[in-house]
Design an enzyme around this catalytic site. Structure first.
Site, PDB file in Angstrom:
ATOM      1  N   ARG A 115       0.860  -1.183   0.000  1.00 29.02           N
ATOM      2  CA  ARG A 115       0.000   0.000   0.000  1.00 29.02           C
ATOM      3  C   ARG A 115       0.896   1.231   0.000  1.00 29.02           C
ATOM      4  O   ARG A 115       1.661   1.451   0.943  1.00 29.02           O
ATOM      5  CB  ARG A 115      -0.913  -0.009   1.230  1.00 29.02           C
ATOM      6  CG  ARG A 115      -1.710   1.243   1.362  1.00 29.02           C
ATOM      7  CD  ARG A 115      -2.720   1.210   2.514  1.00 29.02           C
ATOM      8  NE  ARG A 115      -3.261   2.544   2.626  1.00 29.02           N
ATOM      9  CZ  ARG A 115      -3.109   3.350   3.674  1.00 29.02           C
ATOM     10  NH1 ARG A 115      -2.481   2.949   4.761  1.00 29.02           N
ATOM     11  NH2 ARG A 115      -3.586   4.569   3.662  1.00 29.02           N
ATOM     12  N   HIS A 159      -2.648  11.075   0.923  1.00 28.46           N
ATOM     13  CA  HIS A 159      -2.046  10.847   2.244  1.00 28.46           C
ATOM     14  C   HIS A 159      -1.420  12.177   2.683  1.00 28.46           C
ATOM     15  O   HIS A 159      -0.206  12.285   2.845  1.00 28.46           O
ATOM     16  CB  HIS A 159      -1.026   9.707   2.181  1.00 28.46           C
ATOM     17  CG  HIS A 159      -0.727   9.069   3.516  1.00 28.46           C
ATOM     18  ND1 HIS A 159      -0.893   7.722   3.763  1.00 28.46           N
ATOM     19  CD2 HIS A 159      -0.276   9.590   4.684  1.00 28.46           C
ATOM     20  CE1 HIS A 159      -0.543   7.443   5.008  1.00 28.46           C
ATOM     21  NE2 HIS A 159      -0.166   8.567   5.599  1.00 28.46           N
ATOM     22  N   GLU A 205      -6.730   8.631   6.717  1.00 30.87           N
ATOM     23  CA  GLU A 205      -6.877   9.265   8.030  1.00 30.87           C
ATOM     24  C   GLU A 205      -7.384  10.707   7.971  1.00 30.87           C
ATOM     25  O   GLU A 205      -6.705  11.646   8.399  1.00 30.87           O
ATOM     26  CB  GLU A 205      -5.561   9.208   8.811  1.00 30.87           C
ATOM     27  CG  GLU A 205      -5.176   7.785   9.160  1.00 30.87           C
ATOM     28  CD  GLU A 205      -4.105   7.679  10.233  1.00 30.87           C
ATOM     29  OE1 GLU A 205      -3.628   8.711  10.720  1.00 30.87           O
ATOM     30  OE2 GLU A 205      -3.760   6.543  10.588  1.00 30.87           O
ATOM     31  N   ASN A 333      -6.965   1.842  10.065  1.00 33.81           N
ATOM     32  CA  ASN A 333      -5.602   1.976  10.592  1.00 33.81           C
ATOM     33  C   ASN A 333      -5.709   1.783  12.097  1.00 33.81           C
ATOM     34  O   ASN A 333      -6.394   2.559  12.769  1.00 33.81           O
ATOM     35  CB  ASN A 333      -5.028   3.364  10.294  1.00 33.81           C
ATOM     36  CG  ASN A 333      -4.801   3.590   8.801  1.00 33.81           C
ATOM     37  OD1 ASN A 333      -5.097   2.715   7.984  1.00 33.81           O
ATOM     38  ND2 ASN A 333      -4.258   4.745   8.459  1.00 33.81           N
ATOM     39  N   TYR A 335      -3.851   1.446  15.673  1.00 34.38           N
ATOM     40  CA  TYR A 335      -2.656   1.616  16.495  1.00 34.38           C
ATOM     41  C   TYR A 335      -3.016   1.471  17.969  1.00 34.38           C
ATOM     42  O   TYR A 335      -2.954   0.404  18.533  1.00 34.38           O
ATOM     43  CB  TYR A 335      -2.005   2.983  16.221  1.00 34.38           C
ATOM     44  CG  TYR A 335      -1.355   3.075  14.859  1.00 34.38           C
ATOM     45  CD1 TYR A 335      -0.043   2.663  14.666  1.00 34.38           C
ATOM     46  CD2 TYR A 335      -2.042   3.589  13.749  1.00 34.38           C
ATOM     47  CE1 TYR A 335       0.568   2.743  13.431  1.00 34.38           C
ATOM     48  CE2 TYR A 335      -1.434   3.669  12.508  1.00 34.38           C
ATOM     49  CZ  TYR A 335      -0.135   3.248  12.349  1.00 34.38           C
ATOM     50  OH  TYR A 335       0.474   3.336  11.123  1.00 34.38           O
ATOM     51  N   GLU A 394      -3.273  -0.093   8.208  1.00 34.45           N
ATOM     52  CA  GLU A 394      -2.010   0.203   8.898  1.00 34.45           C
ATOM     53  C   GLU A 394      -2.063  -0.400  10.289  1.00 34.45           C
ATOM     54  O   GLU A 394      -3.105  -0.369  10.949  1.00 34.45           O
ATOM     55  CB  GLU A 394      -1.788   1.717   9.073  1.00 34.45           C
ATOM     56  CG  GLU A 394      -1.360   2.446   7.823  1.00 34.45           C
ATOM     57  CD  GLU A 394      -1.149   3.946   8.048  1.00 34.45           C
ATOM     58  OE1 GLU A 394      -0.847   4.362   9.184  1.00 34.45           O
ATOM     59  OE2 GLU A 394      -1.297   4.693   7.071  1.00 34.45           O
TER      60      GLU A 394
HETATM   61  C1  PNW Z   1      -0.557   7.273  10.811  1.00 36.75           C
HETATM   62  N1  PNW Z   1      -2.542   9.004  16.701  1.00 36.75           N
HETATM   63  O1  PNW Z   1      -0.585   8.425  11.568  1.00 36.75           O
HETATM   64  C2  PNW Z   1      -0.287   7.746   9.394  1.00 36.75           C
HETATM   65  O2  PNW Z   1      -1.195   7.273   8.456  1.00 36.75           O
HETATM   66  C3  PNW Z   1       1.129   7.508   8.959  1.00 36.75           C
HETATM   67  O3  PNW Z   1       1.455   8.403   7.931  1.00 36.75           O
HETATM   68  C4  PNW Z   1       2.050   7.615  10.157  1.00 36.75           C
HETATM   69  O4  PNW Z   1       3.402   7.615   9.814  1.00 36.75           O
HETATM   70  C5  PNW Z   1       1.713   6.453  11.060  1.00 36.75           C
HETATM   71  O5  PNW Z   1       0.347   6.404  11.380  1.00 36.75           O
HETATM   72  C6  PNW Z   1       2.528   6.415  12.351  1.00 36.75           C
HETATM   73  O6  PNW Z   1       2.305   7.576  13.096  1.00 36.75           O
HETATM   74  C7  PNW Z   1      -1.055   8.467  12.857  1.00 36.75           C
HETATM   75  O7  PNW Z   1      -2.141   9.980  17.365  1.00 36.75           O
HETATM   76  C8  PNW Z   1      -0.584   9.479  13.648  1.00 36.75           C
HETATM   77  O8  PNW Z   1      -3.402   8.220  17.175  1.00 36.75           O
HETATM   78  C9  PNW Z   1      -1.064   9.648  14.910  1.00 36.75           C
HETATM   79  C10 PNW Z   1      -2.043   8.793  15.401  1.00 36.75           C
HETATM   80  C11 PNW Z   1      -2.523   7.758  14.622  1.00 36.75           C
HETATM   81  C12 PNW Z   1      -2.008   7.607  13.347  1.00 36.75           C
END
Ligand code: PNW
Length: 489
Positions: A115, A159, A205, A333, A335, A394
């Site tokens: 991706r 992006h 995002e 995505n 996290y 992601e």
């Molecule tokens: C994503 N949060 O960003 C983005 O899609 C990527 O470009 C980035 O490099 C990656 O995750 C890692 O950071 C995020 O604060 C940034 O929850 C911040 C958050 C989540 C995703």
């Protein structure tokens, strides 16, 4: 009698042990341990798509080449004080010139899919107006290289690298002119790439870049809009997404699949009881009302409009139809667990529990560790919005990767993180969550936005002086996941 443990005795014992393997009791033991092995290995469905993810501005470099126009991130990263380590992505990973080597890294990893994102200002240097065919050529070459190596391309159209010209002329996403320009650009790209790219993500995002770029002033373009204007910008973004879905359908080959990649507000029940889970379902829908709920349902929830009051976005019924254009899949995505939800007996039926200061996180402070996020989020998304195809677009973590004395990178915390998230994802799938693929963020260390090159999310370590890429231990971990189509605890 421990003192009598001569070599001979030991050999005898070992021999006996060997013999006893043949006894029925031992055979039973053997099968129990085989079963244990099997259950320790959690398998994914056949054909599960294993990939990695990156984005254009974070890796390409070559910002002045082949007619690329400037983006809001070029301007922002060159503004003193905006990037933690004072860097910019003018060169970054120099992927623009090294894409063949980078496809080689994917091959080494055994990845089946990739991706990546397309830089809008390479294709339309001013955002609208005349296209720049040379800009698109780069992606033609990249896609051909991927296909030659048996890797399926998944393209993201936005992006975060908005053409600066649109920001200057119309105020970027503050204007629906940007939504229209995004639709046109998406149709143009899909027409030219859909002979080889079968899956397009419109926007990455939206929630993040709106809140941080237009609300808090932390990301590009660095604006701190009042709530009403921010809500209107959010409306323009979901409208841009809808226009892109329609333009891709109109211009791409039949069968092209379209979705988006959103880091939705990830809601996790504080406790796994029916009451908490029910409250989390309500929270999932309401806390994502401005973006994913609006897109999937083609309307704003009453809760969202009530809460916004006089700051609610202005919209027409026709716009809602466009926003709700049918997608083929949803990319999530995943996290951190953003909200642990507890039930509430009054409206809206849920409460967000506060995080204790001691809650653990990875090497990025925002990246709280909650593997169960990978279980609950796809499961609840499928239920709340009736989604039948989900990609984890992601997932991954930063780590304080160091090169050890032997020259290797032992990123054990990344492996711990991935293993635990993948175990939970497997559990969700085994229970019926319709997740078809997983894109690990990221293939290699890259420009981590306001943190510059300080935060490393890659499977491959990049030396930003020499641009050398070396595999971290997690490459071996992920390769094994892909080869076995399973994760083991
Ligand atoms: C994503 N949060 O960003 C983005 O899609 C990527 O470009 C980035 O490099 C990656 O995750 C890692 O950071 C995020 O604060 C940034 O929850 C911040 C958050 C989540 C995703």
């Amino acid at each position: 009698m421990p003192g009598r443990f001569s070599r001979r005795n030991f050999a005898k014992l070992a021999g006996l042990a060997g013999l006893s393997m043949a006894s029925p009791a031992a055979a039973e033991n053997k099968s129990t341990s085989a079963a244990a092995d099997k259950s320790a290995r959690a398998s994914f469905p056949d054909g599960f798509v294993w990939g990695t993810a990156t984005s254009a501005y974070q890796i390409e470099g070559a910002v002045h080449e082949d007619g690329r126009g400037p983006s809001i991130w070029d301007t922002f990263s060159h503004t003193p004080g905006k990037i933690g380590d004072g860097t910019d992505a003018d060169r970054a990973n120099d992927h623009y010139h090294r894409y063949k080597e980078d496809v080689g890294l994917m091959k080494q990893l055994g990845a089946k899919a990739y991706r990546f994102s397309i830089a809008w200002p390479r294709v339309f240097p001013n955002g609208d107006g005349p296209p720049n065919p040379k800009g698109l050529d780069f992606y033609n070459h990249l896609i051909d290289e991927l296909l030659a190596e048996g890797i399926e391309p998944y393209a993201t159209l936005y992006h975060w690298d908005l053409p600066q010209s649109l920001q200057d002329r119309v105020g970027g996403w503050q204007s629906s002119d940007t939504s229209k320009a995004f639709g046109d650009y998406s149709g143009y790209v899909a027409e030219r790439l859909s002979d080889r790219v079968r899956n397009f993500f419109t926007i990455n995002e939206a929630g993040r870049f709106l809140n941080f770029g237009y609300g808090l002033g932390i990301d590009a373009p660095g604006l701190k809009l009042p709530t009403g204007e921010l809500n209107q910008a959010r409306h323009n973004v979901v409208l841009g997404h809808g226009l892109a879905v329609q333009a891709i359908r109109a211009h791409a080959r039949a069968g092209t699949k379209i979705g988006l990649a959103e880091n939705i507000a990830t809601c996790v029940p504080a406790i796994d009881t029916p009451e908490h889970v029910r409250a989390t379902e309500i929270a999932t829908r309401e806390l994502n009302a401005g973006i994913l709920t609006a897109i999937v349902e083609g309307k704003y929830t009453e809760g969202y409009l009530d809460y916004a009051g006089k700051d609610a976005p202005k919209f027409t019924a026709e716009e809602l139809d466009i926003i709700g254009s049918k997608m083929d899949f949803v990319g999530l995505n995943i996290y951190a667990p953003q909200f642990y939800i507890v039930p509430k007996d009054k409206k809206p039926g849920f409460d967000v529990a506060p995080f204790p200061a001691s809650f653990p996180h990875m090497n990025s402070e925002w990246l709280r560790i909650g593997p169960e996020t990978a279980y609950w989020v796809p499961r609840l998304a499928a239920k709340v919005w009736s989604i039948d195809t989900i990609f984890i677009s992601e997932n991954g973590t930063s780590s304080e990767d160091r090169i050890a004395a032997d020259g290797k990178v032992y990123d054990l915390d990344r492996i711990m993180f991935l293993r635990n998230y993948l175990m939970q994802l497997q559990r969700a799938i085994a229970e019926g969550a319709p997740v078809r693929g997983y894109f690990l963020w990221s293939l290699m260390d890259n420009f981590e936005w306001i943190f510059g090159f300080e935060k490393r999310f890659g499977l491959y370590r990049v030396d930003f002086q020499t641009l050398e890429r070396i595999p971290k231990l997690s490459v071996e971990f992920y390769r094994n996941v892909i080869v076995t189509n399973a994760v083991s605890s």
